[in-house]
Enzyme design. Structure first.
Site, PDB file in Angstrom:
ATOM      1  NE  ARG A  29      -7.916 -67.856 -20.396  1.00 52.35           N
ATOM      2  CZ  ARG A  29      -8.534 -68.830 -19.745  1.00 52.35           C
ATOM      3  NH1 ARG A  29      -8.331 -68.985 -18.439  1.00 52.35           N
ATOM      4  NH2 ARG A  29      -9.348 -69.663 -20.373  1.00 52.35           N
ATOM      5  N   GLY A  36      -6.890 -64.295 -31.864  1.00 49.24           N
ATOM      6  CA  GLY A  36      -6.240 -65.581 -32.078  1.00 49.24           C
ATOM      7  C   GLY A  36      -5.078 -65.874 -31.141  1.00 49.24           C
ATOM      8  CB  VAL A  37      -3.052 -63.609 -29.183  1.00 55.71           C
ATOM      9  CG1 VAL A  37      -2.079 -63.547 -28.056  1.00 55.71           C
ATOM     10  CG2 VAL A  37      -2.432 -63.128 -30.478  1.00 55.71           C
ATOM     11  CG  ASP A  72     -12.992 -67.766 -29.918  1.00 56.21           C
ATOM     12  OD1 ASP A  72     -14.187 -67.960 -29.639  1.00 56.21           O
ATOM     13  OD2 ASP A  72     -12.066 -68.135 -29.179  1.00 56.21           O
ATOM     14  CG  ASP A 107     -10.012 -69.822 -35.113  1.00 55.55           C
ATOM     15  OD1 ASP A 107      -9.715 -70.248 -33.980  1.00 55.55           O
ATOM     16  OD2 ASP A 107     -10.278 -68.620 -35.332  1.00 55.55           O
ATOM     17  CG  ASP A 136     -10.555 -64.923 -36.849  1.00 54.35           C
ATOM     18  OD1 ASP A 136     -10.116 -65.995 -36.378  1.00 54.35           O
ATOM     19  OD2 ASP A 136     -10.800 -63.919 -36.151  1.00 54.35           O
ATOM     20  CB  SER A 187     -10.724 -70.508 -26.733  1.00 58.88           C
ATOM     21  OG  SER A 187     -11.530 -70.373 -25.591  1.00 58.88           O
ATOM     22  CE  LYS A 188      -5.357 -73.266 -21.023  1.00 60.47           C
ATOM     23  NZ  LYS A 188      -4.382 -72.606 -20.200  1.00 60.47           N
ATOM     24  CG  ASN A 189     -13.462 -70.268 -21.817  1.00 61.51           C
ATOM     25  OD1 ASN A 189     -13.776 -70.811 -20.768  1.00 61.51           O
ATOM     26  ND2 ASN A 189     -12.639 -69.233 -21.868  1.00 61.51           N
TER      27      ASN A 189
HETATM   28  C1  BG6 Z   1      -8.699 -67.450 -29.247  1.00 57.59           C
HETATM   29  C2  BG6 Z   1      -9.222 -66.031 -29.274  1.00 57.59           C
HETATM   30  O1  BG6 Z   1      -9.549 -68.283 -29.967  1.00 57.59           O
HETATM   31  O2  BG6 Z   1      -8.612 -67.924 -27.897  1.00 57.59           O
HETATM   32  C3  BG6 Z   1      -8.368 -65.156 -28.387  1.00 57.59           C
HETATM   33  O3  BG6 Z   1      -9.198 -65.545 -30.609  1.00 57.59           O
HETATM   34  C4  BG6 Z   1      -8.306 -65.739 -26.976  1.00 57.59           C
HETATM   35  O4  BG6 Z   1      -8.890 -63.839 -28.355  1.00 57.59           O
HETATM   36  C5  BG6 Z   1      -7.794 -67.164 -27.040  1.00 57.59           C
HETATM   37  O5  BG6 Z   1      -7.466 -64.956 -26.137  1.00 57.59           O
HETATM   38  C6  BG6 Z   1      -7.750 -67.826 -25.659  1.00 57.59           C
HETATM   39  O6  BG6 Z   1      -9.049 -67.945 -25.183  1.00 57.59           O
HETATM   40  P1  BG6 Z   1      -9.458 -68.334 -23.705  1.00 57.59           P
HETATM   41  O7  BG6 Z   1     -10.955 -68.527 -23.795  1.00 57.59           O
HETATM   42  O8  BG6 Z   1      -8.759 -69.609 -23.355  1.00 57.59           O
HETATM   43  O9  BG6 Z   1      -9.067 -67.209 -22.812  1.00 57.59           O
HETATM   44 MG    MG Z   2      -9.992 -66.812 -34.468  1.00 60.15          MG
END
Ligand code: BG6
Ligand code: MG
Length: 217
Positions: A49, A46-47, A11, A9, A168, A114-116
């Site tokens: 967006r 981990g949740v 983040d 993972d 995590d 995450s999309k980032n």
């Molecule tokens: C997870 C984070 O990795 O990605 C979350 O732990 C976050 O907090 C989720 O909401 C979605 O991320 P993003 O960058 O697509 O908004």
């Molecule tokens: Mg995480």
């Protein structure tokens, strides 16, 4: 169990972006007149967006269009903060571990909701270490569903039973188990206690130590 691939993972495991997510959600919450505390933010770890927005709204009803606009606004605040990240934002022990895994010749992938994820990897300058990057764009179903981890196993060509997930978040450990994988949890037991092995963080731990522990399971 023989570990042939590490699925990380991102983040909260290799870097601590939860503070940046918190600042961005808090800015949105303030603009919308919603109380949002650091404690509230813990539930968002981990949740996805979308699910994070639902938790932040605490039952307040919004239209689909408003929800989309809020998620975009929060994301623009978040991306603004991520752009300021540097390799100094890698968590202690993270670089050492991915370097060791590469030396050992094992596969490794990023599996993030995450999309980032790509942007964060670029800022940390660690993209080259990974054989695959599976992120929030890769599947409609995020953790705790197993989809992202199963896609990663397929991408690196390793059976799920030989993949070790490093997480995590509770939702991440659940997703790993749903995919038929074992997990190394990082953080307090209240959060990642379902994992087969738990460390406070990657600091002072080696990949070899993890491999040896799981060989006994
Ligand atoms: C997870 C984070 O990795 O990605 C979350 O732990 C976050 O907090 C989720 O909401 C979605 O991320 P993003 O960058 O697509 O908004
Ligand atoms: Mg995480």
């Amino acid at each position: 169990m023989i570990i042939k691939a590490f699925l990380f993972d991102l983040d909260g495991v290799l870097t601590d972006t939860s503070e940046l997510h918190f600042l961005a959600w808090k800015r949105l919450a303030e603009e919308e007149g919603i109380l949002f505390t650091r404690e509230d933010n813990e539930a968002l770890r981990g949740v996805s967006r979308r699910e994070s927005l639902n938790l932040l709204l605490k039952g307040r009803q919004v239209s689909e269009e408003q929800a989309r606009e809020m998620m975009e606004r929060k994301n623009s605040y978040y991306v603004e903060l991520v752009r300021q990240m540097t390799p100094a934002n890698l968590l202690p022990g993270a670089l050492e571990m991915i370097e060791e895994i590469r030396r050992l010749g094992l596969k490794q992938a990023i599996v993030s909701s995450s999309k980032n994820a790509w942007l964060v990897l670029e800022r940390l300058q660690i993209g080259e270490f990974f054989d695959a990057v599976i992120d929030g764009n890769s599947s409609a179903r995020s953790k705790p569903y197993p989809d992202l981890f199963l896609l990663a196993a397929q991408a690196v060509g390793v059976n799920p039973g030989n993949c070790l997930v490093v997480e995590d978040a509770q939702a991440g450990v659940e997703a790993a188990h749903a995919a038929g994988m074992k997990a190394l949890g990082l953080g307090p037991r209240e959060r990642v206690g379902a994992a087969e092995l738990v460390f406070p963080s990657l600091e002072s731990h080696s990949a070899n130590e993890v491999i040896t522990f799981f060989e006994g399971l």
